[in-house]
Design an enzyme around this catalytic site. Structure first.
Site, PDB file in Angstrom:
ATOM      1  CE1 TYR A  97      52.688  18.902 115.845  1.00 57.09           C
ATOM      2  CE2 TYR A  97      52.811  16.717 116.828  1.00 57.09           C
ATOM      3  CZ  TYR A  97      53.434  17.842 116.321  1.00 57.09           C
ATOM      4  OH  TYR A  97      54.811  17.905 116.299  1.00 57.09           O
TER       5      TYR A  97
ATOM      6  CG  HIS B 149      49.272  19.824 108.696  1.00 57.50           C
ATOM      7  ND1 HIS B 149      48.782  20.072 107.424  1.00 57.50           N
ATOM      8  CD2 HIS B 149      50.563  19.433 108.501  1.00 57.50           C
ATOM      9  CE1 HIS B 149      49.723  19.843 106.528  1.00 57.50           C
ATOM     10  NE2 HIS B 149      50.812  19.451 107.144  1.00 57.50           N
TER      11      HIS B 149
ATOM     12  CG  ASN C  33      56.174  15.635 105.894  1.00 61.08           C
ATOM     13  OD1 ASN C  33      55.094  16.204 105.932  1.00 61.08           O
ATOM     14  ND2 ASN C  33      57.314  16.282 105.990  1.00 61.08           N
TER      15      ASN C  33
END
Length: 212
Positions: free
Chosen positions: A37, A42, A89
């Site tokens: 990632y 993000h 989240n």
């Protein structure tokens, strides 16, 4: 002319004073842990945190509060630098633990995140407000039971067309040109971050929100 030893003593005393002073702010960079990632849209908050830690001479590598943390001095204030390791989240789980431990008011938590509503190369500082669809911000708002914290949002670009899956977009990687524009933003945003730590939200907005 000051004696060189007196100068060194003064530097050491100032360093000791900083280390003894309480942590007054938490700076949070949002992202997802894991190498795959690293350069995704993000992870703009994580990448911003890497820049911030380098600028203030800190290392964000200690595991605590469900996050990687480090301590530094920004605008004369001792701050906790944080990269939650909960995945986006659940970012609020890490932030609320640290805030309770250090007794940090929500107004002294500064969050850096991506924003799909802004073009790459744009920065937006806000004093408070909704999550704008950013799920890390949403988690922090829910866990802190307040949206009254400043945030620095980095543009990562809009979806190429309406039917494009949002998850695929934010977990997609930056192009080399987008990386360059994003990293240029970090230089400006650090000046804004210093203003936020000083409590000068309007000054931070003036520096960051006008950048093109």
């Amino acid at each position: 002319m000051a004696n060189i030893f007196d100068i060194f003593k003064k530097i050491e005393k100032e360093k000791a004073d900083r280390e003894l002073s309480p942590i007054t702010h938490i700076i949070v960079g949002l992202g997802n842990p894991g190498d795959k990632y690293f350069y995704t849209r993000h992870n703009a908050g994580f990448l911003a945190m890497d820049y911030v830690s380098q600028r203030c001479g800190a290392t964000v590598n200690r595991s605590k509060f469900k996050a990687l943390v480090g301590e530094g001095v920004i605008a004369g204030k001792r701050v906790l630098l944080m990269k939650p390791q909960t995945f986006m989240n659940a970012s609020g789980d890490a932030v609320v633990e640290a805030a309770k431990f250090y007794k940090i008011p929500v107004s002294n938590i500064i969050v850096m995140s991506d924003d799909v509503n802004l073009d790459v190369g744009r920065i937006r500082v806000r004093k408070s407000g909704s999550d704008g669809g950013q799920k890390g911000l949403r988690s922090i708002i829910e866990r802190m039971a307040s949206d009254e914290f400043p945030r620095i949002r980095f543009g990562v670009g809009k979806k190429p067309h309406p039917d494009y899956d949002m998850v695929d977009w934010v977990l997609g990687s930056f192009s080399e040109q987008d990386k360059k524009e994003l990293f240029d933003c970090f230089i400006t945003s650090y000046d804004g971050l210093e203003r936020l730590v000083q409590g000068d939200v309007d000054g931070a907005m003036q520096i960051c929100n006008s950048k093109k």
